[in-house]
Motif scaffolding. Structure first.
Motif, PDB file in Angstrom:
ATOM      1  N   LEU A 127       3.739   4.585   5.605  1.00 27.96           N
ATOM      2  CA  LEU A 127       2.824   3.555   6.105  1.00 27.96           C
ATOM      3  C   LEU A 127       1.627   3.399   5.169  1.00 27.96           C
ATOM      4  CD1 LEU A 127       2.197   1.580   8.432  1.00 27.96           C
ATOM      5  CD2 LEU A 127       0.967   3.450   9.557  1.00 27.96           C
ATOM      6  N   LEU A 128       1.159   4.508   4.614  1.00 27.48           N
ATOM      7  CA  LEU A 128       0.050   4.466   3.666  1.00 27.48           C
ATOM      8  C   LEU A 128       0.461   3.729   2.393  1.00 27.48           C
ATOM      9  CD1 LEU A 128      -2.847   5.363   3.072  1.00 27.48           C
ATOM     10  CD2 LEU A 128      -1.923   7.507   2.165  1.00 27.48           C
ATOM     11  N   VAL A 129       1.674   3.988   1.923  1.00 30.41           N
ATOM     12  CA  VAL A 129       2.195   3.273   0.742  1.00 30.41           C
ATOM     13  C   VAL A 129       2.228   1.770   1.008  1.00 30.41           C
ATOM     14  CG1 VAL A 129       4.222   2.906  -0.721  1.00 30.41           C
ATOM     15  CG2 VAL A 129       3.528   5.232  -0.108  1.00 30.41           C
ATOM     16  N   THR A 130       2.708   1.396   2.189  1.00 30.42           N
ATOM     17  CA  THR A 130       2.753  -0.023   2.560  1.00 30.42           C
ATOM     18  C   THR A 130       1.361  -0.627   2.601  1.00 30.42           C
ATOM     19  OG1 THR A 130       4.756   0.317   3.878  1.00 30.42           O
ATOM     20  CG2 THR A 130       3.464  -1.645   4.343  1.00 30.42           C
ATOM     21  N   SER A 131       0.410   0.100   3.170  1.00 29.39           N
ATOM     22  CA  SER A 131      -0.960  -0.406   3.296  1.00 29.39           C
ATOM     23  C   SER A 131      -1.608  -0.646   1.938  1.00 29.39           C
ATOM     24  CB  SER A 131      -1.803   0.585   4.106  1.00 29.39           C
ATOM     25  OG  SER A 131      -1.281   0.747   5.400  1.00 29.39           O
ATOM     26  N   VAL A 132      -1.219   0.152   0.953  1.00 26.47           N
ATOM     27  CA  VAL A 132      -1.741  -0.042  -0.403  1.00 26.47           C
ATOM     28  C   VAL A 132      -1.013  -1.177  -1.107  1.00 26.47           C
ATOM     29  CG1 VAL A 132      -2.011   1.023  -2.679  1.00 26.47           C
ATOM     30  CG2 VAL A 132      -2.494   2.355  -0.605  1.00 26.47           C
ATOM     31  N   CYS A 133       0.303  -1.249  -0.923  1.00 26.15           N
ATOM     32  CA  CYS A 133       1.117  -2.261  -1.617  1.00 26.15           C
ATOM     33  C   CYS A 133       0.750  -3.686  -1.191  1.00 26.15           C
ATOM     34  CB  CYS A 133       2.597  -2.013  -1.375  1.00 26.15           C
ATOM     35  SG  CYS A 133       3.265  -0.588  -2.259  1.00 26.15           S
ATOM     36  N   ILE A 134       0.389  -3.866   0.078  1.00 27.30           N
ATOM     37  CA  ILE A 134       0.083  -5.230   0.539  1.00 27.30           C
ATOM     38  C   ILE A 134      -1.214  -5.768  -0.043  1.00 27.30           C
ATOM     39  CG2 ILE A 134       1.353  -4.918   2.707  1.00 27.30           C
ATOM     40  CD1 ILE A 134      -1.299  -4.500   4.117  1.00 27.30           C
ATOM     41  N   LEU A 135      -1.961  -4.909  -0.732  1.00 29.43           N
ATOM     42  CA  LEU A 135      -3.195  -5.369  -1.375  1.00 29.43           C
ATOM     43  C   LEU A 135      -2.903  -6.108  -2.679  1.00 29.43           C
ATOM     44  CD1 LEU A 135      -5.431  -2.184  -0.917  1.00 29.43           C
ATOM     45  CD2 LEU A 135      -5.185  -4.150   0.604  1.00 29.43           C
TER      46      LEU A 135
END
Length: 233
Positions: free
Chosen positions: A70-78
């Motif tokens: 989930l943390l990876v996703t939260s960074v990638c969507i930036l």
């Protein structure tokens, strides 16, 4: 007893900090402070991970793995790069799969027939909405189908557990399931039907649901550990 009280004090203080963060993020959204907005989801994830690490003696690896993705996703969507966004989509899919697996393990679910039955209404609703949507880019269609299926399975697991396997976890699992499904539903409606509206209509609600749902997940796991309803890995 003193150690327990210290843990409770830390948990209460961190909970207050978490929901204070929601308040400040909503203010930042209203004032268009984008840098602060981008830090919200990673901050919530790290805070909940730290809260679990400090308060749990089990420290089950299955708690940490979904949050890492989930943390990876939260960074990638930036980012707007297509490949980075794709990594984010893959990460969120793995995140949902790991959540489903963890919940099944947590509640020792062995009868999957109720889950298969409970999937039907959720799949029907999301499929119908997907059919009606006219603002979906072609490259987003299949990832969205996968997300719809995973969210439907997740919601079905929660719903079937509520009726078939009631225990001390049921309340927190139901809260987590309701908040998480509502969050996905709101994001789905926003992206597929109301993308022309400014983000201030949906972002505050999304922030509240995001932080509240994963806090409920934390409480679910801690309650399970306290009542010894599953064996740690």
């Amino acid at each position: 007893m003193i150690a327990i009280k210290k843990t409770d004090i830390f948990e209460n203080a961190t909970t207050l900090l978490l929901f204070s963060l929601i308040f400040f993020e909503i203010i930042a959204t209203m004032m268009s402070f984008e840098v602060v907005q981008f830090a919200f989801r990673p901050s919530v994830i790290v805070l909940i991970l730290y809260l679990y690490w400090r308060t749990s003696t089990a420290r089950n690896i299955l708690f940490f793995v979904p949050f890492v993705f989930l943390l990876v996703t939260s960074v990638c969507i930036l980012f707007k790069d297509q490949y980075i966004v794709m990594i984010g989509l893959i990460s969120v899919a793995i995140h949902r799969i790991m959540l489903i697996y963890f919940i099944i393990k947590l509640n020792k679910i062995k009868d999957f027939i109720p889950i298969l039955i409970a999937i039907v209404p959720f799949i029907s609703i999301f499929s119908h909405l997907l059919y009606l949507a006219d603002e979906i880019p072609a490259r987003s269609f299949y990832p969205l189908v996968i997300q719809n299926v995973l969210v439907s399975v997740f919601a079905a697991v929660v719903l079937s557990n509520y009726f078939m396997n009631k225990n001390s976890n049921t309340a927190w699992l139901s809260i987590f399931g309701l908040l998480s499904t509502s969050l996905y539903f709101i994001v789905f409606i926003e992206k597929c039907f109301l993308s022309s509206l400014p983000p201030t209509y949906f972002t505050p609600v999304g922030m509240i649901l995001f932080a509240s749902s994963y806090y409920a997940f934390y409480k679910l796991v801690r309650e399970s550990e306290r009542t010894n309803t599953y064996q740690t890995s």
